[in-house]
Design an enzyme around this catalytic site. Structure first.
Site, PDB file in Angstrom:
ATOM      1  N   ASN A  32       0.962  -1.154   0.002  1.00  0.00           N
ATOM      2  CA  ASN A  32       0.106   0.168   0.156  1.00  0.00           C
ATOM      3  C   ASN A  32       0.855   1.338  -0.192  1.00  0.00           C
ATOM      4  OD1 ASN A  32      -1.793   2.188   0.495  1.00  0.00           O
ATOM      5  ND2 ASN A  32      -2.333   1.606   2.585  1.00  0.00           N
TER       6      ASN A  32
ATOM      7  N   LYS B 272       0.196   4.221  -0.511  1.00  0.00           N
ATOM      8  CA  LYS B 272      -0.396   5.525   0.092  1.00  0.00           C
ATOM      9  C   LYS B 272      -0.143   6.649  -0.940  1.00  0.00           C
ATOM     10  CE  LYS B 272      -0.242   3.517   4.393  1.00  0.00           C
ATOM     11  NZ  LYS B 272      -0.031   3.618   6.015  1.00  0.00           N
TER      12      LYS B 272
ATOM     13  N   HIS C  50      -9.704   2.072   4.538  1.00  0.00           N
ATOM     14  CA  HIS C  50      -8.427   2.138   5.276  1.00  0.00           C
ATOM     15  C   HIS C  50      -8.544   3.020   6.426  1.00  0.00           C
ATOM     16  CE1 HIS C  50      -4.263   3.013   6.288  1.00  0.00           C
ATOM     17  NE2 HIS C  50      -4.027   2.059   5.647  1.00  0.00           N
TER      18      HIS C  50
ATOM     19  N   GLU D 141      -6.794   5.369   7.393  1.00  0.00           N
ATOM     20  CA  GLU D 141      -6.551   6.705   7.139  1.00  0.00           C
ATOM     21  C   GLU D 141      -7.715   7.429   6.548  1.00  0.00           C
ATOM     22  OE1 GLU D 141      -2.842   6.010   5.131  1.00  0.00           O
ATOM     23  OE2 GLU D 141      -1.914   5.377   7.099  1.00  0.00           O
TER      24      GLU D 141
ATOM     25  N   GLU E  88      -6.068  -4.236  10.710  1.00  0.00           N
ATOM     26  CA  GLU E  88      -4.888  -3.299  10.905  1.00  0.00           C
ATOM     27  C   GLU E  88      -5.240  -2.550  12.111  1.00  0.00           C
ATOM     28  OE1 GLU E  88      -2.944  -2.191   6.862  1.00  0.00           O
ATOM     29  OE2 GLU E  88      -4.365  -1.005   7.308  1.00  0.00           O
TER      30      GLU E  88
ATOM     31  N   GLY F 154       2.129   2.418  10.931  1.00  0.00           N
ATOM     32  CA  GLY F 154       3.260   3.452  10.612  1.00  0.00           C
ATOM     33  C   GLY F 154       3.778   3.954  12.094  1.00  0.00           C
TER      34      GLY F 154
ATOM     35  N   SER G  17       2.972  -2.092  10.384  1.00  0.00           N
ATOM     36  CA  SER G  17       4.610  -2.111  10.654  1.00  0.00           C
ATOM     37  C   SER G  17       4.797  -3.353  10.312  1.00  0.00           C
ATOM     38  CB  SER G  17       4.764  -1.779  12.195  1.00  0.00           C
ATOM     39  OG  SER G  17       4.393  -0.267  12.510  1.00  0.00           O
TER      40      SER G  17
HETATM   41  P1  PGA Z   1       2.314   0.438   7.734  1.00  0.00           P
HETATM   42  O1  PGA Z   1       1.187   0.640   7.271  1.00  0.00           O
HETATM   43  O2  PGA Z   1       3.069  -0.869   7.167  1.00  0.00           O
HETATM   44  O3  PGA Z   1       3.334   1.799   7.407  1.00  0.00           O
HETATM   45  O4  PGA Z   1       2.245   0.385   9.278  1.00  0.00           O
HETATM   46  C1  PGA Z   1       0.060  -0.307   6.804  1.00  0.00           C
HETATM   47  C2  PGA Z   1      -1.308   0.204   6.438  1.00  0.00           C
HETATM   48  O5  PGA Z   1      -1.543   1.277   6.686  1.00  0.00           O
HETATM   49  O6  PGA Z   1      -1.685  -0.429   5.567  1.00  0.00           O
END
Ligand code: PGA
Length: 257
Positions: A11, A13, A97, A99, A169, A175, A215
């Site tokens: 992903n 982003k 997601h 976000e 998630e 993140g 992560s």
């Molecule tokens: P990350 O993000 O691996 O940077 O923690 C995962 C995601 O948001 O899909």
């Protein structure tokens, strides 16, 4: 022996220009030769989809978008529809997601509309769910995740549900460098499967793939994938660098088993 085919998705982003996306695929492909036991998905920004589609023709990688609107067409300035994503070569689309829920007002209701529209167009949704830290601390993880699954997939039949990939998630792991332990992720995945079984029956629950996200890195992928109900990963930060994403696809090994 795995019951479900593993699926690992990058992903990206809000990252990568067209040139960077193209370079990523060119660099990734040779590192993944012989990697046949899993589905690899690249979720790119809208602007890179057309070029990536062309680039992916000679690879086994699947193309994904990171969001979709629920109407097929109309006066909706700035939106992209499921038929448009299919037209540009997407197989998958990420929906809900955290976000998007946090910054763009996505709710279980909009997730449900988007899931419906994606399925109707023939796209496979990757539907994200997960609890915030305060919810985990209050012992609400199972309830929150069950509710997101139930509401997000509310309009689905059993044959729809098996087209979907779920991604667990936990918000506190995205993140942040804080990964859920394999045991923490496994217990939520198992619970999600139980919820799916209750709603759509055992067979559907056993067929649907559930990714873990938050992560994920080359160092922790093997332990996560060793859990019975973890069928893959949704990778953000560590998917931006081709070497680290390739390592994740190899479950941290240096070459295909
Ligand atoms: P990350 O993000 O691996 O940077 O923690 C995962 C995601 O948001 O899909």
């Amino acid at each position: 022996m795995r019951v479900r085919r593993p699926i690992i998705a990058a992903n990206w982003k809000l990252h990568k220009t067209i040139a960077e996306a193209r370079q990523f695929v060119d660099d990734l492909q040779p590192q993944c030769a012989g990697l046949e036991e899993l589905d690899v998905v690249l979720a790119a920004p809208f602007t890179a989809l057309a070029v990536l589609h062309e680039r992916l023709q000679t690879t086994p990688f699947y193309l994904a978008a990171q969001d979709v609107f629920w109407e097929a067409q109309g006066a909706y300035t700035g939106e992209i529809s499921a038929p448009m994503l299919l037209d540009v070569g997407c197989t998958y689309v990420i929906i809900g997601h955290s976000e998007r829920r946090q910054y763009f007002g996505e709710t279980d209701d909009t997730v449900q509309k988007k899931v419906s529209a994606a399925l109707q167009a023939g796209l496979r949704p990757i539907v994200c769910v997960g609890e915030a830290l305060v919810q985990r601390q209050a012992g609400e993880t199972f309830r929150v995740v069950a509710q997101q699954v139930e509401r997000g997939l509310a309009s689905c039949t059993g044959s729809d549900v098996v087209q979907i990939v779920l991604a667990y998630e936990p918000l506190w792991a995205i993140g942040t460098g804080l990964t859920a332990t394999p045991a923490q992720a496994q217990e939520v995945h198992r619970h999600m499967r139980a919820v799916l079984g209750h709603l759509w029956g055992e067979e559907v629950a056993n067929a649907i793939r559930i990714q873990y996200g938050g992560s994920v890195r080359p160092e922790n992928i093997a332990a996560l994938m060793a859990e019975e109900d973890i069928d893959g990963a949704l990778v953000g930060g560590a998917s931006l660098d081709v070497a680290s994403f390739a390592q994740i696809l190899l479950y941290g090994r240096s070459e295909p088993a």
